[in-house]
Design a protein around this motif. Structure first.
Motif, mmCIF file in Angstrom:
data_model
loop_
_atom_site.group_PDB
_atom_site.id
_atom_site.type_symbol
_atom_site.label_atom_id
_atom_site.label_comp_id
_atom_site.label_asym_id
_atom_site.label_seq_id
_atom_site.Cartn_x
_atom_site.Cartn_y
_atom_site.Cartn_z
ATOM 1 N N ARG A 270 39.921 -17.433 -0.131
ATOM 2 C CA ARG A 270 41.316 -17.521 0.284
ATOM 3 C C ARG A 270 42.251 -17.591 -0.937
ATOM 4 N N ASP A 271 41.803 -18.330 -1.979
ATOM 5 C CA ASP A 271 42.607 -18.349 -3.191
ATOM 6 C C ASP A 271 42.716 -16.961 -3.805
ATOM 7 N N VAL A 272 41.596 -16.230 -3.749
ATOM 8 C CA VAL A 272 41.602 -14.858 -4.278
ATOM 9 C C VAL A 272 42.562 -13.989 -3.477
ATOM 10 N N LEU A 273 42.571 -14.133 -2.156
ATOM 11 C CA LEU A 273 43.475 -13.343 -1.315
ATOM 12 C C LEU A 273 44.928 -13.634 -1.639
ATOM 13 N N ARG A 274 45.231 -14.921 -1.908
ATOM 14 C CA ARG A 274 46.596 -15.262 -2.292
ATOM 15 C C ARG A 274 46.960 -14.613 -3.627
ATOM 16 N N GLY A 275 45.997 -14.598 -4.553
ATOM 17 C CA GLY A 275 46.246 -13.965 -5.842
ATOM 18 C C GLY A 275 46.447 -12.476 -5.714
ATOM 19 N N VAL A 276 45.637 -11.828 -4.866
ATOM 20 C CA VAL A 276 45.786 -10.385 -4.650
ATOM 21 C C VAL A 276 47.124 -10.092 -3.987
ATOM 22 N N HIS A 277 47.576 -11.009 -3.110
ATOM 23 C CA HIS A 277 48.861 -10.812 -2.428
ATOM 24 C C HIS A 277 50.009 -10.713 -3.428
ATOM 25 N N ASP A 278 49.882 -11.435 -4.546
ATOM 26 C CA ASP A 278 50.922 -11.364 -5.562
ATOM 27 C C ASP A 278 51.008 -9.980 -6.204
ATOM 28 N N VAL A 279 49.862 -9.255 -6.163
ATOM 29 C CA VAL A 279 49.835 -7.904 -6.736
ATOM 30 C C VAL A 279 50.114 -6.853 -5.666
ATOM 31 N N PHE A 280 49.437 -6.974 -4.531
ATOM 32 C CA PHE A 280 49.575 -6.039 -3.413
ATOM 33 C C PHE A 280 49.978 -6.834 -2.174
ATOM 34 N N GLY A 281 51.193 -6.679 -1.767
ATOM 35 C CA GLY A 281 51.705 -7.478 -0.667
ATOM 36 C C GLY A 281 51.018 -7.244 0.664
ATOM 37 N N VAL A 282 50.264 -6.150 0.792
ATOM 38 C CA VAL A 282 49.600 -5.842 2.057
ATOM 39 C C VAL A 282 48.486 -6.829 2.371
ATOM 40 N N VAL A 283 48.004 -7.567 1.371
ATOM 41 C CA VAL A 283 46.892 -8.497 1.550
ATOM 42 C C VAL A 283 47.421 -9.920 1.496
ATOM 43 N N ASN A 284 46.928 -10.810 2.383
ATOM 44 C CA ASN A 284 47.233 -12.231 2.301
ATOM 45 C C ASN A 284 46.087 -13.030 2.919
ATOM 46 N N ALA A 285 46.193 -14.328 2.857
ATOM 47 C CA ALA A 285 45.113 -15.211 3.292
ATOM 48 C C ALA A 285 45.184 -15.563 4.767
ATOM 49 N N LYS A 286 46.140 -14.990 5.508
ATOM 50 C CA LYS A 286 46.249 -15.285 6.940
ATOM 51 C C LYS A 286 45.226 -14.473 7.727
#
Length: 888
Positions: free
Chosen positions: A834-850
Motif C-alpha cells: 500500500r505504501d508503494v501504491l501511494r508512492g506510485v500515485h505521486d508519479v502516475f495519478g491513475v494508481v492509488n491505494a484504494k
C-alpha cells in the motif's frame, strides 16, 4: 468433332466406345493389320446409333420396334430368413411384365394392359418453340427448330417427336401408354447382372445379386419385388449406374447401345425412394405462380439541384417456374439497380411499381421464406468445407431428421457437381480453397437446400472464364427447368453459347426497356424494327451494341427505346387476366427451425469455426502469448521486488493489457467478413439475427478468459512472478478490459462496409484510450472536451485494479537502504504494497491505494454493455434492412 478413320486399332476403339468395348470381340474381328473397319467399330463395338463423341443420339421412332429391355437368370445371395412374401395385385388394365424375385427364382405373373385414358400431356398438332423447349428440356435445339418451323412459327407433332425429342420425348406419364398412343416401340435390356462386395473380415467376395436378366419393351412396366435383403435396391442401383461399394458385372443396354452416364442423362429418369419437392406448394399450383414486376422505377435526389433523378423507369416482366430471365445491358443501364429493387435492397432512393410473387406482394418476410439471392461476391465461411457448409444450412433450414438432411445434402452435392471438392474448404483471399465456379455452384446449392420458389443471381458469370461461364449458365437453365424454379439473373456481355441457354431476355438501356421477351424472338424483333443481325454474330453483343449510348448515337438508341415502348403498348392486353389467375404462396405453417434449436446449431458452428479459423481467436491467443512474453523478457528484472523495479513492474502491466487491446484490430477485419456471411444468411431466411447474437455472446465470454490465460499465464506469472494469490481476480479484470475492446472492434466491424475504415477507426480509438488513461497525461492537465476520454475509456479502470491486485499484498525490499545517506537521488516508494501504491500515485495519478475493485469491474462491464448494445443494434438494423416498392 473427331472423324473416325477407315481402320481403327484397339486403343482408339476402346477410347471411343468407352466401357462398351469388348476385347474378345475386337480380337475376333481384327484383320492382319490389327485393326477393324469403321463399320465394324460402329456396329459391333459401339452400336449403330452411338456417335463418335461417346454420346448417344436421339433414337428415331422408326427404330424403337427393335429395342427391348431383357434380363435373364437373375440370382442373388442373401441370408436365409423365415419370411412370408406377399404378392402385389396390379390394376386390372395395367400393361407390364412382372417378375417376382424370391430366393433366386423368377416367376412371370401376368401381362396386363394400362387404360389409354391415362392422364398425360398430349402433344398438340402444331408445337411452338416454347412448348417444344419445355417438353424436351436440354435436348432442345433452337437452330434445328428454326430450320423446321413453318410460317406460323411452329413445327408439327411428328417433327417435334422425331427431330426435337427422339427417345427423350417419352415423359414419366408416357410409361403406361400403348404403342398406338406413342406411335413407336422402345426397349431396355440387361443381362447377367451381378454385384459383389468384399467381405471385410474374410477378404472374400460376397455375392449380393447374380445373373439377373430381363427385357422390357415400351408400354410395359417391370415391377421388381422380393423380401427384405433380396437385392431389389442393389439391382436398381446397378441399372441406374449408382451401385457403389462393390463391382457390377453384366450388360445393360437401351436399344443396341450400352448404358453410359451420358446416355442415362439423355434418355432416362430416376424417381428415388424419397421425393424432394417444394414442401409448401402442390405441383398443380406451380403454373399459377410467377414473379411479376410492373412499371418499376427508381429515383434518387440530385444533391446539387435537389431534383429527382430517374435511374430506371417503367420496367415490367413476368417470369414463370422453370424459366430463366436474363437481364442484360451496357454499363450504367440499370441492371444492378433493378435487381436491388426486386430483392428489396435498393437503398438511397425511392422504388416505385409493383412486385408480386404469385398473388402476394413481395415483402421482406415473404422474401426470406420463398426467395434466395446469390450476390455477385460469394460470402462463405472460409474454413468450412463444401459439405459442412451445406450440412449446417440443412440443419438451419430443414426440420427433417438427420438421415433425411444427410441425404438431401448428398443429393445437392451430386446435382451441383461438387463431389470432387465436397471436402475442400471454401477458402478466402488468404487461404486457398474452392475455385470461383465451385463457390458459385455452392451458393446455388445453398439455395437448393432451402428449396425456394425464386432465385436471384447477380452477375453469376462474373470473374469466370468463357467455358466456366457457359457451364454455370447451362446448369442454371437446366436446374430451373428440372426443379421448376423462377430464376432472375443479371448478365454482362454473355457469349453466344451462354445466350442460347436463356429462356427470356430483358435488354436495358439508359434505365429503360429496349426488349423483353423470349430469347428466341429477340433476333426477329430487332430485324422488324430495322436492325437485322448479321450472320456469325453473337446475339448478345449485337443487341448491346445497338443500345450502348457510349458508342452508338443517342438518336439511334432513342429510336430503339421508342420502338419497344410502342410494341409494349400493343401487347398489354390480357396481363390483368393473367395476374388474376395467380395463387398465393402463403402456407398455414410457415415456421422454421425452433429458436432454441437454431441457437444450439449456431453455437456449435461458431465454436467449430473458432477452432478451425486461426485469425479471430487462436491466432490472437498465440500473439498475446508471444508479445507479452517479449515484454516480460524486456522487463525481466522487475521480477525482483526492489525499490528500483517498482516502476518497471507498473510499465509491464501497462504493456500486458495495452498491446493486447491494440491487437483487437484483427477482430475488426475478421468480424467484418463474418458479418457479410451472416447478413447473407439472414437475408435468405437461414438464421435469425437474435440467435446469431446470442450464440456469439455466449461463446465470447469463455474465449476472453482463455485469452487471459495465454496473455498472462507464462509472461506474468511464469517470468515476472506476479502475486499468484490474486490469479483469478487478475484474470477477470484483464479479460473484462479486453472484452470492452472486443465490443468496440465488433461495433466498428459492422458500422463500416469497408473493413479498412473500421480498422483505422479502432486504432484511433485505442490510441485515444491509451493517451487518456491517466499515466501519460495527468488528469488535471487534460482539457475539455478531450477529458471525457479519461472517464469513458476502459484503460483507467483496468490499470487501477490490476496494479492494486499486484501491489497491495506485496513486500518490496531495499526501502531502508534507499533512505540511507548517499541515496538521495533514488525514489523510495515504501516497504509494503500500500505504501508503494501511494508512492506510485505521486508519479502516475491513475494508481492509488484504494480498493475500488468492485467499482472498476462494474464500470468496465457498463462500458462493455454500451458498446455491445450499439453492436447489436447495428447488426439488427443492417441485417434486416429492406426497402419497399411504393405503388404508383
Amino acid at each position: 468433332m473427331e472423324q473416325l478413320p477407315e481402320r481403327i486399332d484397339a486403343e482408339s476403339s476402346r477410347r471411343w466406345a468407352g466401357h462398351s468395348f469388348d476385347q474378345s470381340k475386337f480380337d475376333a474381328l481384327k484383320g492382319e493389320d490389327g485393326c477393324i473397319s469403321r463399320e465394324q467399330h460402329l456396329v459391333e463395338m459401339v452400336g449403330e446409333s452411338q456417335a463418335t463423341t461417346g454420346k448417344a443420339p436421339r433414337i428415331a421412332h422408326t427404330d424403337r420396334q427393335n429395342i427391348a429391355l431383357r434380363f435373364q437368370d437373375i440370382s442373388f445371395t442373401v441370408q436365409d430368413k423365415k419370411t412370408k412374401t406377399s404378392f402385389w395385385a396390379p390394376p386390372a388394365e395395367a400393361s407390364f411384365y412382372l417378375w417376382f424375385v424370391s430366393h433366386g427364382v423368377g416367376f412371370s405373373l401376368g401381362d396386363f394392359r394400362y387404360p389409354s385414358t391415362m392422364g398425360t400431356e398430349v402433344v398438340p398438332e402444331r408445337v411452338d418453340a416454347g412448348t417444344s423447349r419445355r417438353l424436351v428440356g436440354h435436348t432442345f435445339s433452337q437452330g434445328k427448330f428454326d430450320k423446321l418451323k413453318g410460317e406460323d412459327g411452329c413445327i408439327s407433332r411428328e417433327q417435334h417427336l422425331n427431330e426435337m425429342a427422339g427417345a427423350s420425348a417419352l415423359e414419366m406419364g408416357d410409361l403406361g401408354k400403348s404403342k398406338s398412343t406413342t406411335g413407336s416401340e422402345i426397349a431396355f435390356s440387361f443381362q447377367d447382372i451381378s454385384f459383389t462386395v468384399q467381405d471385410k473380415k474374410t477378404k472374400t467376395e460376397k455375392v449380393i445379386i447374380q445373373n439377373v436378366s430381363a427385357t422390357v419393351t415400351p408400354g410395359h412396366v417391370l415391377a421388381i419385388m422380393g423380401p427384405s435383403g433380396a437385392g431389389k435396391t442393389t439391382l436398381i442401383n446397378s441399372l441406374t449406374l449408382s451401385a457403389f461399394g462393390g463391382v457390377t458385372t453384366g450388360s445393360v443396354k437401351l436399344g443396341s447401345d450400352h448404358m453410359t452416364p451420358s446416355l442415362f442423362e439423355q434418355h432416362c429418369y430416376v424417381v428415388t425412394q424419397q421425393d424432394f419437392h417444394w414442401p409448401f406448394l402442390a405441383h398443380t399450383d406451380r403454373q399459377n405462380i410467377a414473379l411479376r414486376f410492373q412499371d418499376i422505377s427508381f429515383t434518387v435526389q440530385d444533391k446539387k439541384t435537389k431534383t429527382e433523378k430517374v435511374i430506371i423507369q417503367d420496367i415490367s416482366a413476368t417470369v414463370r417456374p422453370g424459366h430463366v430471365l436474363a437481364i442484360m445491358g451496357p454499363s450504367g443501364a440499370g441492371k444492378t439497380t433493378l435487381i436491388n429493387v426486386l430483392t428489396l435492397s435498393a437503398f438511397g432512393g425511392v422504388s416505385r411499381g409493383s412486385v408480386t410473387l404469385g398473388s402476394d406482394r413481395l415483402t421482406p418476410a415473404l422474401f426470406q421464406q420463398h426467395c434466395y439471392v446469390v450476390t455477385q461476391q460469394d460470402f462463405h465461411w472460409p474454413f468450412l468445407t463444401c459439405r459442412e457448409t451445406l450440412q449446417y444450412a440443412a440443419e438451419l433450414y430443414l426440420q427433417d431428421d438427420a438421415t433425411a438432411r444427410e441425404e438431401r445434402v448428398n443429393t445437392v452435392i451430386k446435382k451441383m457437381g461438387l463431389e470432387s471438392c465436397a471436402d475442400t474448404i471454401c477458402g478466402n483471399e488468404f487461404v486457398q480453397g474452392l475455385s470461383g465456379g465451385q463457390k458459385r455452384r455452392l451458393s446455388i446449392g445453398l439455395a437448393l437446400i432451402k428449396e425456394p420458389i425464386l432465385i436471384f443471381l447477380d452477375e453469376p458469370t462474373s470473374g469466370l472464364d468463357a467455358a466456366a461461364a457457359a457451364n454455370i449458365m447451362r446448369f442454371i437453365t437446366e436446374l430451373a427447368a428440372e426443379d421448376q424454379l423462377i430464376v432472375v439473373a443479371t448478365i454482362h456481355q454473355p457469349s453466344t453459347k451462354v445466350y442460347e441457354g436463356f429462356d427470356q431476355v430483358m435488354i436495358l438501356s439508359e434505365g429503360k426497356e429496349a426488349f423483353m421477351g423470349p430469347a428466341l424472338n429477340a433476333v426477329d424483333y430487332f430485324a422488324s424494327i430495322g436492325h437485322p443481325m448479321p450472320d456469325q454474330t453473337n446475339p448478345a453483343e449485337f443487341f448491346l451494341d445497338l443500345v450502348n449510348s457510349d458508342f452508338t448515337s443517342s438518336e439511334d438508341v432513342d429510336t430503339v427505346l421508342q420502338a419497344w415502348e410502342s410494341h409494349r403498348a400493343k401487347n398489354k392486353k390480357g396481363e390483368e387476366d393473367e395476374a388474376a389467375a395467380m395463387v398465393s404462396v402463403h402456407t398455414e405453417d410457415e415456421s422454421g427451425v425452433a429458436f432454441l434449436d437454431q441457437c444450439g446449431i449456431m453455437i456449435r458452428r461458431h465454436a467449430y469455426l473458432a477452432v478451425r479459423d486461426p485469425v479471430p481467436y487462436i491466432g490472437r491467443a498465440c500473439i498475446y502469448l508471444i508479445s507479452n512474453t517479449y515484454f516480460a523478457l524486456v522487463y525481466v528484472q522487475a521480477r525482483k521486488r526492489q525499490q528500483d523495479q517498482v516502476l518497471n513492474r507498473f510499465w509491464v502491466i501497462v504493456w500486458f493489457i495495452g498491446v493486447a487491446a491494440n491487437l483487437g484490430v484483427v477482430a475488426v477485419f475478421a468480424s467484418n467478413a463474418e458479418f457479410n456471411s451472416v447478413k447473407k444468411e439472414i437475408k435468405n431466411g437461414m438464421i435469425s439475427p437474435v440467435s446469431y447474437l446470442l450464440a456469439k455472446s455466449l461463446l465470447e465470454i469463455p474465449i476472453m478468459l482463455i485469452f487471459s490465460v495465454f496473455a498472462l499465464g507464462i509472461p506474468a506469472y511464469g517470468i515476472v512472478r506476479f502475486d499468484s494469490s490474486q490469479f483469478g481476480l487478475y484474470m477477470v479484470v484483464w479479460a473484462l478490459c479486453l472484452y470492452v475492446w472486443e465490443n468496440i472492434a465488433l461495433m466498428f466491424s459492422v458500422q463500416f462496409q469497408n473493413p479498412l475504415i473500421g480498422m483505422m477507426q479502432y486504432t484511433s480509438m485505442w490510441f485515444s484510450g491509451f493517451l487518456f488513461a491517466g499515466f501519460l497525461i495527468p488528469v488535471e492537465d487534460m482539457v475539455w472536451p478531450l477529458k471525457i476520454f479519461f472517464y469513458i475509456m476502459p484503460f483507467r479502470y483496468a490499470l487501477h485494479s490490476m496494479n492494486f491486485l499486484e501491489f497491495h499484498d506485496s513486500f518490496f525490499h531495499g526501502f531502508a537502504e534507499c533512505l540511507s545517506e548517499g541515496k538521495e537521488d533514488e525514489i523510495c516508494f515504501g516497504k509494503n504494497g500500500r505504501d508503494v501504491l501511494r508512492g506510485v500515485h505521486d508519479v502516475f495519478g491513475v494508481v492509488n491505494a484504494k480498493n475500488t475493485l468492485g467499482q472498476d469491474l462494474g464500470i468496465l462491464l457498463a462500458i462493455a454493455a454500451v458498446w455491445r448494445v450499439g453492436y447489436c443494434f447495428l447488426v439488427l438494423t443492417k441485417s434486416r434492412a429492406a426497402t419497399t416498392v411504393v405503388s404508383n
